[in-house]
Design a protein around this motif. Structure first.
Motif, short mmCIF file in Angstrom:
data_model
loop_
_atom_site.label_atom_id
_atom_site.label_comp_id
_atom_site.label_asym_id
_atom_site.label_seq_id
_atom_site.Cartn_x
_atom_site.Cartn_y
_atom_site.Cartn_z
N UNK A 1 67.08 -1.13 17.97
CA UNK A 1 65.95 -0.36 18.45
C UNK A 1 66.40 0.87 19.22
N UNK A 2 67.42 0.76 20.07
CA UNK A 2 67.88 1.92 20.85
C UNK A 2 68.47 3.00 19.96
N UNK A 3 69.24 2.57 18.94
CA UNK A 3 69.84 3.58 18.04
C UNK A 3 68.78 4.29 17.23
N UNK B 1 77.85 3.00 17.14
CA UNK B 1 78.42 1.87 17.87
C UNK B 1 79.02 2.33 19.19
N UNK B 2 79.63 3.48 19.16
CA UNK B 2 80.23 4.01 20.38
C UNK B 2 79.16 4.31 21.43
N UNK C 1 76.66 2.98 26.54
CA UNK C 1 75.45 2.78 27.32
C UNK C 1 75.15 1.31 27.62
N UNK C 2 75.98 0.41 27.05
CA UNK C 2 75.75 -1.04 27.23
C UNK C 2 74.31 -1.40 26.83
#
Length: 850
Positions: free
Chosen positions: A178-180, A234-235, A240-241
């Protein structure tokens, strides 16, 4: 002596009876002769009187016949004159009837033609009205269908909007995915992140469980252009954890075919799963990677049989979502909400978009159909209104022609009746004339007969009078003789009556004496018998009295003995009662002491049981079991009391232990989740409500502006018509905020300056208000308009202009005016008034002016 007197009286009575019989016989003879003479005299007098009456009647009849004859002569002359006059009037009536009957036939022909035309108009109106009713029914059905479609479209849109909102927010996905996806425009300006696997995979609803089971977490894999783009995502997550994700590059390595699958549909295999899945765009390699080695079978049993055959290394999946991988691992169970929900949501969004598109087309088509119905109804109503006007015009013609026809028919009927009456009068007069001639001749003959009869009656009357005089002399002599004989008979009769009364009195005295003598003999006999009976009763009473005296003496001795015995028994009973009361008091004392002892014993046992139970619950020690151990030991109560206080202080410091804390935590956790879910629903509903309010405000503002402009324009046109000049307009008090703004009326009557309506006179205010009402009414007229004393503050000139305005709007609506003004009443078609002829009783009076 009494018997001798009775015998003498009987002898005297015999002599008097003989004398009375002789006198009675003589009197009877005289009385018979007198009666015969009286009868004859009455008959003669009656004949004389009858002859006199007949003579008088003949004279009267003679006079009447002569008078009648003279009257009949005069009547004959009158009849001849009247017959001539009536015949002349009949000739004039025949001439008038001929002309009016011709006019009547012409009017009947015209009326028939007008009625036929009116009937045709009514049939056309009925046909159009029936068509209007059908069209209105169709319109109602179309509007109901349109409302139903709009409701259904709104529901589908709302559902689609909610699902699209959830999809845009990637609800149901892992945090990393969701964040990506939410930040991909910032992370990947070159658009190297294409979306998730769920975005490129589509399938039918019957295969969703199989596809969801095979893909599982792979549905949330992010499809990227290359591994480098995936590494950047991924990075970002790592820095950002913000969770984890898996990336699938579009250019996957081709691993080649791992072998042929030797089973077909006959063995329960439906085929490769990729045949039942659609992969969007140029993602065929991704589809091959996901579904290349997966086959769809009917059920789990068949899948296990195929795997045990060891003829392949494929992944088998059933329609119910059970999976058997090449290594033999079996997955299945109840339906999960993750992958399956994502596919279902994708499918539902696609279906809802299609349904919304179809519903929008249906709504447009249905709205067009409603508009067509409205247009057709308006055209039909216009035609019906035109037919009504024509029909009303024809009705007026029919009414006028029917009035003329009725008037003409009435006149013809009157003339016909007059002619018939005159004809009857002439016939009657001619017949009467003939009868008069015959009657005059009859009267002349009758007069001659009456004269002859008169002479005959005069002769007979004189003879009867002479005979009547002779009979009267004879009757006077008979009456004198009869009176003398009657007096003698009365004297003899009186003697006989006196003798009979004396004889009857003596007989009655003799009977009374005999009766008294018999009564004395009976009384003496009864007294003798009663004396003997009383003597016997006295003797018997004396014997009984002696016996009773002896018996009373014996009973008194027995009563004395019994009283002594009763006294002795009373003394012994009193002593026994004293002893019994003392014994009872002692017994009651013993019972109370026993009861007190039992209660004390029971309380002691209860306290012991309570203490044992408390010790067992609090210290988990059974005193019955440990008592023998401490039976011989000395007890140091002070040391034990100090130890108890110390242990109680430690327990108080620890505080109470909440054994239900875990259950409370779980309950509060579920409550928090439920409230959080409700909060999210409320936030979404609030957003939807805000959007709906904004849409309503936009629509309301637009419609208000259009209506305000239209009303203001018509108001500016109507105002000069009612005021014969001047100008007026409507102004908004806050044009920047239309929905909250007020409306101000500014008017300038002829010869005055522009000012607010509040500064005008009463009549000007009323006329300005009427202008505004009519302006609004012209925009959307109603079938009826009720005006309650609107013209009250207006003068005559303004009332005329007001009436002209109302008359110009009559074609659109029917006006009902409550007024006291005569000019307004003159304009109306129908007047209704309320009157009170009697106190407290109202009556409705109506007048049709048309």
């Amino acid at each position: 002596a009494l018997d001798a007197a009775i015998a003498a009286s009987n002898e005297n009575q015999v002599g008097i009876d003989l004398e009375l019989a002789t006198a009675q016989e003589s009197f009877n003879q005289l009385e018979a002769a007198l009666l015969a003479g009286i009868a004859e005299e009455k008959e003669t007098a009656l004949q004389v009187e009858q002859l006199g009456h007949e003579t008088i009647e003949l004279l009267q009849r003679l006079s009447e016949r002569n008078s009648r004859k003279e009257g009949l002569g005069r009547r004959k002359v009158d009849l001849v004159g009247r017959i001539g006059k009536d015949q002349a009037e009949i000739d004039e009536i025949d001439r008038l009837l001929s002309g009016q009957q011709s006019q009547l036939r012409a009017l009947q022909e015209q009326l028939g033609e007008v009625k036929q035309f009116k009937l045709d108009l009514v049939k056309q109106s009925d046909s159009i009205f029936g068509t209007i009713l059908k069209q209105r029914e169709e319109q109602k059905e179309a509007e109901a269908r349109l409302a139903e479609l709009k409701d259904k479209l709104a529901f589908k849109r709302s559902r689609l909007t909610s699902l699209e909102e959830l999809e845009r927010n990637f609800e149901g996905y892992k945090d990393g995915v969701r964040n990506v996806m939410l930040k991909r425009s910032q992370l990947d300006p070159t658009s190297s992140i294409y979306g998730t696997v769920a975005d490129i995979v589509e399938t039918e609803s019957s295969y969703e469980m199989a596809v969801g089971a095979v893909l599982g977490e792979k549905l949330q894999y992010v499809v990227v252009k290359s591994q480098e783009a995936g590494v950047e995502a991924l990075q970002y997550l790592k820095t950002q954890s913000m969770g984890r994700l898996s990336c699938i590059p579009v250019e996957l390595r081709d691993e080649g075919d791992e072998g042929h699958f030797p089973y077909g549909e006959e063995q329960g295999v439906l085929g490769p799963l990729k045949q039942f899945v659609r992969v969007k765009g140029d993602y065929d390699r991704v589809g091959q990677f996901l579904f290349g080695d997966v086959y769809l079978v009917q059920n789990l049993n068949r899948a296990l049989e195929l795997w045990n055959g060891n003829g392949h290394r494929k992944t088998l999946v059933t329609l119910d979502g059970e999976v058997v991988d090449p290594s033999g691992v079996v997955s299945g169970g109840s339906r999960e909400s993750g992958a399956q929900a994502i596919l279902e949501k994708k499918r539902e969004i696609k279906e809802l978009r299609q349904q919304v598109h179809e519903l929008e087309a249906q709504v447009r088509e249905q709205a067009s159909q409603v508009e067509r119905c409205v247009s057709r109804i308006q055209m039909l109503e216009q035609s019906l209104e035109a037919l009504k006007r024509d029909s009303h015009s024809e009705e007026l013609k029919i009414v006028h022609q029917e009035q003329d026809l009725n008037h003409l028919q009435t006149e013809i009927r009157r003339l016909t009746e007059r002619r018939d009456k005159l004809s009857l009068e002439i016939s009657a007069a001619m017949q009467e004339e003939s009868d008069l001639v015959q009657e005059i001749q009859n009267l002349e003959a009758e007069v001659l007969g009456i004269e002859e009869r008169k002479l005959e009656l005069q002769t007979r009357g004189e003879a009867a009078k002479q005979r009547q005089l002779d009979l009267r002399h004879r009757l006077d002599d008979l009456r004198h003789r009869s009176f003398e004989q009657k007096s003698k008979l009365s004297i003899v009769t009186e003697k006989k009556s006196a003798l009979e009364r004396d004889l009857q009195r003596m007989v009655e005295d003799r009977g009374e004496l005999h009766r008294l003598l018999d009564e004395r003999h009976v009384s003496i006999s009864a007294a003798n018998q009663q004396t003997l009976q009383l003597k016997r009763e006295i003797e018997e009473s004396r014997e009984k009295l002696s016996q009773l005296v002896v018996e009373i003496q014996e009973r008194e001795g027995q009563a004395t003995a019994l009283r002594d015995r009763i006294q002795a028994l009373k003394d012994s009973v009193g002593a026994a009662e004293v002893t019994l009361r003392q014994s009872r008091a002692q017994l009651e004392t013993v019972r109370q002491e026993l009861h007190q002892s039992i209660v004390s014993l029971s309380e002691g046992r209860t306290r012991v049981q309570v203490l044992l139970q408390q010790i067992l619950e609090r210290y988990h020690v059974d005193l019955a079991a440990v008592a023998p151990t401490y039976a011989e030991r000395p007890i140091d109560r002070e040391a034990q009391a100090a130890q108890v206080r110390e242990m109680r202080e430690k327990l108080e410091k620890i505080g109470p232990v909440n054994l239900g804390a875990i259950e409370e935590y779980e309950e509060l956790k579920q409550r928090h989740e439920h409230l959080d879910k409700q909060y999210q629903d409320l936030v979404q509903s609030l957003d939807a409500l805000q959007r709906a309010l904004q849409k309503i405000n936009r629509t309301t503002k637009k419609r208000f502006e259009e209506t305000f402009e239209t009303v203001n324009k018509l108001f500016q046109e109507v105002f000069p018509k009612l005021f014969k000049g001047g100008r007026a307009e409507l102004l908004l008090t806050d044009p920047e905020n239309i929905l909250e703004s007020g409306v101000e009326i500014v008017a300038q009557p002829p010869g005055k300056k522009l000012q607010s309506v509040s500064l005008l006179s009463g009549g000007e205010k009323a006329l300005t208000a009427v202008s505004l009402v009519f302006a609004i009414f012209i925009i959307k007229p109603s079938p009826f308009c009720l005006l309650d004393e609107v013209d009250a503050p207006l003068d005559d000139a303004n009332i005329d202009r007001f009436n002209d305005m109302v008359r110009s709007l009559v074609d659109k609506s029917q006006f009902i005016l409550i007024t006291h003004n005569k000019r307004t009443m003159e304009m109306a078609d129908t007047l209704y008034g309320i009157t009170m002829e009697q106190p407290g009783v109202s009556k409705l009076v109506s007048v049709q002016l048309n």
